[in-house]
Design a protein around this motif. Structure first.
Motif, PDB file in Angstrom:
ATOM      1  N   MET A   1      13.711   3.519  55.327  1.00 51.33           N
ATOM      2  CA  MET A   1      13.216   4.970  54.993  1.00 51.33           C
ATOM      3  C   MET A   1      12.991   5.157  53.713  1.00 51.33           C
ATOM      4  SD  MET A   1      15.577   7.478  57.585  1.00 51.33           S
ATOM      5  CE  MET A   1      17.306   6.749  57.179  1.00 51.33           C
ATOM      6  N   ARG A   2      13.701   4.506  52.753  1.00 52.57           N
ATOM      7  CA  ARG A   2      13.478   4.492  51.338  1.00 52.57           C
ATOM      8  C   ARG A   2      12.057   3.796  51.122  1.00 52.57           C
ATOM      9  NH1 ARG A   2      11.935   6.794  46.984  1.00 52.57           N
ATOM     10  NH2 ARG A   2      12.127   5.446  44.778  1.00 52.57           N
ATOM     11  N   VAL A   3      11.946   2.827  51.911  1.00 50.97           N
ATOM     12  CA  VAL A   3      10.932   1.729  51.718  1.00 50.97           C
ATOM     13  C   VAL A   3       9.527   2.691  51.972  1.00 50.97           C
ATOM     14  CG1 VAL A   3       9.414  -0.090  52.665  1.00 50.97           C
ATOM     15  CG2 VAL A   3      11.776  -0.331  52.003  1.00 50.97           C
ATOM     16  N   MET A   4       9.479   3.545  53.191  1.00 52.66           N
ATOM     17  CA  MET A   4       8.255   4.368  53.243  1.00 52.66           C
ATOM     18  C   MET A   4       8.211   5.433  52.115  1.00 52.66           C
ATOM     19  SD  MET A   4       7.334   3.238  56.328  1.00 52.66           S
ATOM     20  CE  MET A   4       8.041   1.684  55.787  1.00 52.66           C
ATOM     21  N   GLU A   5       9.135   5.871  51.314  1.00 47.66           N
ATOM     22  CA  GLU A   5       8.942   6.956  50.397  1.00 47.66           C
ATOM     23  C   GLU A   5       8.288   6.053  49.184  1.00 47.66           C
ATOM     24  OE1 GLU A   5      13.143   9.491  51.287  1.00 47.66           O
ATOM     25  OE2 GLU A   5      13.149   8.113  49.684  1.00 47.66           O
ATOM     26  N   ILE A   6       8.732   4.841  49.053  1.00 43.91           N
ATOM     27  CA  ILE A   6       8.229   4.051  47.951  1.00 43.91           C
ATOM     28  C   ILE A   6       6.620   3.763  48.303  1.00 43.91           C
ATOM     29  CG2 ILE A   6       8.094   1.745  46.982  1.00 43.91           C
ATOM     30  CD1 ILE A   6      11.265   1.654  47.331  1.00 43.91           C
TER      31      ILE A   6
ATOM     32  N   PRO B   1       3.690   8.116  56.360  1.00 42.11           N
ATOM     33  CA  PRO B   1       5.213   7.787  55.964  1.00 42.11           C
ATOM     34  C   PRO B   1       6.187   8.733  56.638  1.00 42.11           C
ATOM     35  CG  PRO B   1       3.854   7.477  54.077  1.00 42.11           C
ATOM     36  CD  PRO B   1       2.868   7.793  55.001  1.00 42.11           C
ATOM     37  N   ASP B   2       5.748  10.037  56.678  1.00 42.60           N
ATOM     38  CA  ASP B   2       6.721  10.898  56.997  1.00 42.60           C
ATOM     39  C   ASP B   2       6.854  10.599  58.784  1.00 42.60           C
ATOM     40  OD1 ASP B   2       7.107  12.172  54.913  1.00 42.60           O
ATOM     41  OD2 ASP B   2       5.574  13.755  55.319  1.00 42.60           O
ATOM     42  N   ASN B   3       5.641  10.395  59.454  1.00 43.39           N
ATOM     43  CA  ASN B   3       5.905  10.038  60.931  1.00 43.39           C
ATOM     44  C   ASN B   3       6.713   8.823  60.932  1.00 43.39           C
ATOM     45  OD1 ASN B   3       5.210   8.704  63.445  1.00 43.39           O
ATOM     46  ND2 ASN B   3       3.784  10.227  63.586  1.00 43.39           N
ATOM     47  N   ARG B   4       6.491   7.683  59.988  1.00 40.77           N
ATOM     48  CA  ARG B   4       7.228   6.603  60.228  1.00 40.77           C
ATOM     49  C   ARG B   4       8.923   6.767  59.986  1.00 40.77           C
ATOM     50  NH1 ARG B   4       3.759   1.714  57.340  1.00 40.77           N
ATOM     51  NH2 ARG B   4       5.446   0.590  58.351  1.00 40.77           N
ATOM     52  N   ILE B   5       9.131   7.679  59.126  1.00 38.82           N
ATOM     53  CA  ILE B   5      10.415   7.907  58.801  1.00 38.82           C
ATOM     54  C   ILE B   5      11.172   8.624  59.765  1.00 38.82           C
ATOM     55  CG2 ILE B   5      12.046   9.167  57.468  1.00 38.82           C
ATOM     56  CD1 ILE B   5      10.203   8.645  54.929  1.00 38.82           C
ATOM     57  N   GLN B   6      10.627   9.497  60.632  1.00 44.29           N
ATOM     58  CA  GLN B   6      10.993   9.928  61.725  1.00 44.29           C
ATOM     59  C   GLN B   6      11.593   9.120  62.749  1.00 44.29           C
ATOM     60  OE1 GLN B   6      12.736  12.769  62.225  1.00 44.29           O
ATOM     61  NE2 GLN B   6      13.227  12.289  64.151  1.00 44.29           N
ATOM     62  N   ARG B   7      10.576   8.036  62.888  1.00 47.50           N
ATOM     63  CA  ARG B   7      10.607   7.165  64.062  1.00 47.50           C
ATOM     64  C   ARG B   7      11.503   6.128  63.648  1.00 47.50           C
ATOM     65  NH1 ARG B   7       5.836   7.027  67.599  1.00 47.50           N
ATOM     66  NH2 ARG B   7       6.765   5.214  68.536  1.00 47.50           N
ATOM     67  N   ILE B   8      11.464   5.690  62.284  1.00 50.16           N
ATOM     68  CA  ILE B   8      12.846   4.895  62.355  1.00 50.16           C
ATOM     69  C   ILE B   8      14.124   5.355  62.322  1.00 50.16           C
ATOM     70  CG2 ILE B   8      13.905   3.855  59.945  1.00 50.16           C
ATOM     71  CD1 ILE B   8      11.025   3.321  59.028  1.00 50.16           C
ATOM     72  N   ARG B   9      14.110   6.614  62.168  1.00 53.94           N
ATOM     73  CA  ARG B   9      15.485   7.478  62.270  1.00 53.94           C
ATOM     74  C   ARG B   9      15.979   6.996  63.834  1.00 53.94           C
ATOM     75  NH1 ARG B   9      13.946  11.787  58.928  1.00 53.94           N
ATOM     76  NH2 ARG B   9      14.934  11.791  56.772  1.00 53.94           N
TER      77      ARG B   9
END
Length: 288
Positions: A215-220, A240-248
């Protein structure tokens, strides 16, 4: 004129039928992803494509990063992920390359197991777990055969575009059909990215890494874009926001389904420790 149109329609339908039947006749089952795929290439052809393109990509990126210890460190992390996860069941031999390009923030995979990460991305990462997240994602692209799948889809849409050109009797019809086909493939591109995020979480956890670092990678990546990323609909990469949610969601899913693993130890290269990252360079300090 009417006869000519009927003839064009007959030829167009024949071409379209041939293309579609050819596409769907080449189905295979991917045991790791659990999906049926339509792919024109054999595994050996994928491997050869990756090897053929490897030197070109290295040349286009200014060569390999000159610090051999950094190269060994990234290879060690990549090999740990492959050997400790379901990726080990894939038929590919994986090679990991750090590209010298200091400005481009990117990582990518070629068919058959050639994995690349730029110095521009590596110097922004803050931990081994983040590096593992990036490499796990790229390994997932290879395991899922996304490049070969995309090539087959491109062949399908180009064939259908040719049929549309015959029917319309001009290039504009074919170009319009091809544009539609590209939009379809862009959607598949986004799905490929989300699938690789999901598989990347799975591979990280199997190797003992903490997938929350993805998730931090997505932020970077979002920070590196400087807010200039395209809207999600028009991009082959999800936001990235969509990917962070899917990663969770993937972390929660695999936390329930995978055996509990201990935290992965740091991965030193011979006589070295974890790299230090700065705006100018990636270096590995000698062990004390």
């Amino acid at each position: 004129m009417r006869v000519n149109f009927k003839m064009r329609m007959f030829i167009a339908l024949a071409i379209a039928a041939f293309v579609v039947i050819g596409y769907y006749s080449k189905g295979s089952f991917n045991e790791i992803t659990g999906e049926k795929q339509y792919i024109n290439l054999t595994v050996d052809q994928e491997i050869q494509l990756g090897l053929d393109g490897r030197d070109y990509m290295i040349q286009q990126s200014g060569g390999l990063y000159p610090d051999r210890q950094v190269q060994e460190y990234i290879t060690a992390i990549g090999n740990k992920i492959v050997q400790s996860s379901d990726a080990a069941r894939s038929p590919y031999k994986y090679n990991f390359h750090v590209l010298a390009d200091p400005n481009t923030v990117n990582a990518f995979a070629m068919p058959g197991g050639q994995i690349f990460i730029t110095a521009g991305l590596l110097k922004r990462l803050e931990s081994e777990h983040q590096i593992a997240g990036v490499l796990g994602h790229e390994i997932a692209h290879v395991v899922a055969r996304h490049s070969a799948q995309q090539m087959a889809k491109n062949d399908l849409t180009q064939g259908l575009a040719g049929a549309a050109g015959v029917l319309g009797g001009d290039m504009s019809s074919a170009q319009y059909a091809q544009m539609i086909g590209q939009m379809v493939n862009m959607r598949y591109g986004r799905e490929d990215e989300l699938e690789s995020d999901d598989l990347g979480v799975r591979f990280m956890m199997q190797a003992g890494y903490d997938p929350t670092h993805m998730m931090r990678v997505m932020e970077i990546l979002a920070e590196a874009s400087g807010g200039s990323s395209q809207p999600e609909f028009a991009s082959t990469h999800p936001s990235p926001d969509n990917r962070i949610q899917r990663i969770r969601e993937s972390i929660e899913k695999y936390s329930q389904s995978l055996p509990t693993t201990s935290a992965a130890p740091e991965t030193p290269t011979p006589s070295t420790q974890q790299p230090q990252f700065s705006d100018d360079a990636v270096t590995i300090p000698a062990q004390r």
